[in-house]
Motif scaffolding. Structure first.
Motif, PDB file in Angstrom:
ATOM      1  N   THR A  12      10.893   4.032   9.366  1.00  0.00           N
ATOM      2  CA  THR A  12       9.830   3.226   9.670  1.00  0.00           C
ATOM      3  C   THR A  12       9.184   2.621   8.373  1.00  0.00           C
ATOM      4  O   THR A  12       9.067   1.580   7.975  1.00  0.00           O
ATOM      5  CB  THR A  12       8.798   3.674  10.376  1.00  0.00           C
ATOM      6  OG1 THR A  12       8.995   4.191  11.667  1.00  0.00           O
ATOM      7  CG2 THR A  12       7.601   2.793  10.541  1.00  0.00           C
ATOM      8  N   LYS A  33       9.593  -1.191   6.968  1.00  0.00           N
ATOM      9  CA  LYS A  33       8.333  -2.104   6.228  1.00  0.00           C
ATOM     10  C   LYS A  33       8.643  -2.659   4.923  1.00  0.00           C
ATOM     11  O   LYS A  33       8.244  -3.435   4.426  1.00  0.00           O
ATOM     12  CB  LYS A  33       7.172  -1.253   6.279  1.00  0.00           C
ATOM     13  CG  LYS A  33       6.730  -0.750   7.874  1.00  0.00           C
ATOM     14  CD  LYS A  33       5.556   0.065   7.903  1.00  0.00           C
ATOM     15  CE  LYS A  33       5.033   0.160   9.671  1.00  0.00           C
ATOM     16  NZ  LYS A  33       4.826  -1.074  10.313  1.00  0.00           N
ATOM     17  N   LYS A  40       2.739   2.881   7.582  1.00  0.00           N
ATOM     18  CA  LYS A  40       2.438   1.591   7.010  1.00  0.00           C
ATOM     19  C   LYS A  40       1.746   1.799   5.890  1.00  0.00           C
ATOM     20  O   LYS A  40       1.858   1.160   4.756  1.00  0.00           O
ATOM     21  CB  LYS A  40       1.482   0.918   8.040  1.00  0.00           C
ATOM     22  CG  LYS A  40       1.003  -0.351   7.575  1.00  0.00           C
ATOM     23  CD  LYS A  40       0.129  -1.011   8.817  1.00  0.00           C
ATOM     24  CE  LYS A  40      -0.304  -2.228   8.447  1.00  0.00           C
ATOM     25  NZ  LYS A  40      -1.348  -2.812   9.408  1.00  0.00           N
ATOM     26  N   SER A  73       3.939   2.974   2.902  1.00  0.00           N
ATOM     27  CA  SER A  73       4.816   1.821   2.461  1.00  0.00           C
ATOM     28  C   SER A  73       4.017   0.670   1.490  1.00  0.00           C
ATOM     29  O   SER A  73       4.657   0.242   0.745  1.00  0.00           O
ATOM     30  CB  SER A  73       5.453   1.096   3.727  1.00  0.00           C
ATOM     31  OG  SER A  73       6.192   1.924   4.563  1.00  0.00           O
ATOM     32  N   GLN A  74       2.758   0.605   1.929  1.00  0.00           N
ATOM     33  CA  GLN A  74       1.763  -0.410   1.123  1.00  0.00           C
ATOM     34  C   GLN A  74       1.789   0.474  -0.441  1.00  0.00           C
ATOM     35  O   GLN A  74       2.047  -0.475  -1.332  1.00  0.00           O
ATOM     36  CB  GLN A  74       0.602  -0.695   1.852  1.00  0.00           C
ATOM     37  CG  GLN A  74       0.772  -1.332   3.133  1.00  0.00           C
ATOM     38  CD  GLN A  74      -0.642  -1.287   3.664  1.00  0.00           C
ATOM     39  OE1 GLN A  74      -1.624  -0.436   3.396  1.00  0.00           O
ATOM     40  NE2 GLN A  74      -0.868  -2.205   4.775  1.00  0.00           N
TER      41      GLN A  74
END
Length: 245
Positions: free
Chosen positions: A19, A23, A232, A235-236
């Protein structure tokens, strides 16, 4: 195109990072997540390895997979999680010419557990297997094993299959990388869960102190696996670091 290589943790795999990979790639970057040797049937070790073996393997892997980029003078970003962080720290010191930036995510390496201690509890575990195989005591065996692994100070040892990988584990965790931290000169992002019990938050503060060009991000409410807890958000943080470097 900027390239990120991710080194996963002990007994983990590239699938656990799928994942995060998706992303980050959605932002136009290339992400490569190899399966580190020893944790799948198809890449079983043929002998006992130490940390230097994993560093050597990583260099050879990067040189092979990223050969065209390296020929053009392009470097990579390297992310190491937990055990992968051990590899990444030593790699960054030995081969800084290959790295644009380093990301240490709940990385291991600065809280060594002496090999003798682990070996002792490995022996104790074997003796326990004999004792708790007795019919009257067999129901206490799971509880006794959990207690032994608690004393060792890690859950990883509990799930290692075979003497070869157990010896590899002992060699790897017996090495203290604290003295290498000050030798890391590339920009470094340190990401840590404040509830991490595998690699405690004090390790993150130590890394921040010793690595001169570093930034620490503490993820509140996270434990040891932010790539699974909130891929998420992780990843940011990684994307922002890549963009800035």
């Amino acid at each position: 195109m900027k390239t990120l290589v991710i080194l996963h943790g002990w007994q983990s795999s590239k699938e656990k990072w799928a994942t995060v990979k998706e992303k980050i790639e959605a932002e136009g970057y290339e992400v490569i997540v190899p399966d580190l040797p020893g944790f799948k049937k198809e890449n079983e070790l043929k002998r006992v390895w130490n940390l230097d073996d994993y560093v050597k393997w990583t260099k050879e892997f990067i040189e092979r997979v990223c050969s065209e980029r390296l020929k053009r003078g392009e470097k990579i970003f390297l992310l190491g999680h937990s055990f992968g962080g051990r590899i990444a720290i030593k790699f960054a010191v030995r081969y800084p010419e290959l790295i644009t930036g380093l990301i240490l995510c709940d990385a291991a390496g600065v809280s060594p557990r002496p090999k003798l201690r682990v070996a002792f509890f490995a022996f104790l575990s074997q003796i326990g297997n004999l004792i708790f195989s007795l019919p009257v005591l067999k129901y206490l065996r799971p509880l006794a094993k959990r207690f032994i692994y608690f004393l060792i100070g890690t859950r990883d040892y509990r799930f290692i299959q075979g003497p070869l990988m157990k010896e590899t584990f002992q060699r790897v965790i017996g090495e203290d990388l604290t003295s290498l931290l000050s030798q890391i000169k590339v920009p470094t992002l340190i990401i840590w869960g404040d509830r991490d019990r595998m690699t405690p938050l004090r390790d993150a503060y130590l890394m921040k102190k010793e690595i001169s060009n570093s930034k620490l991000i503490i993820l509140e409410g996270f434990s040891h696996v932010p790539h699974l807890e909130n891929p998420k958000l992780l990843s940011q943080k990684v994307i922002t670091f890549i963009k800035e470097n």
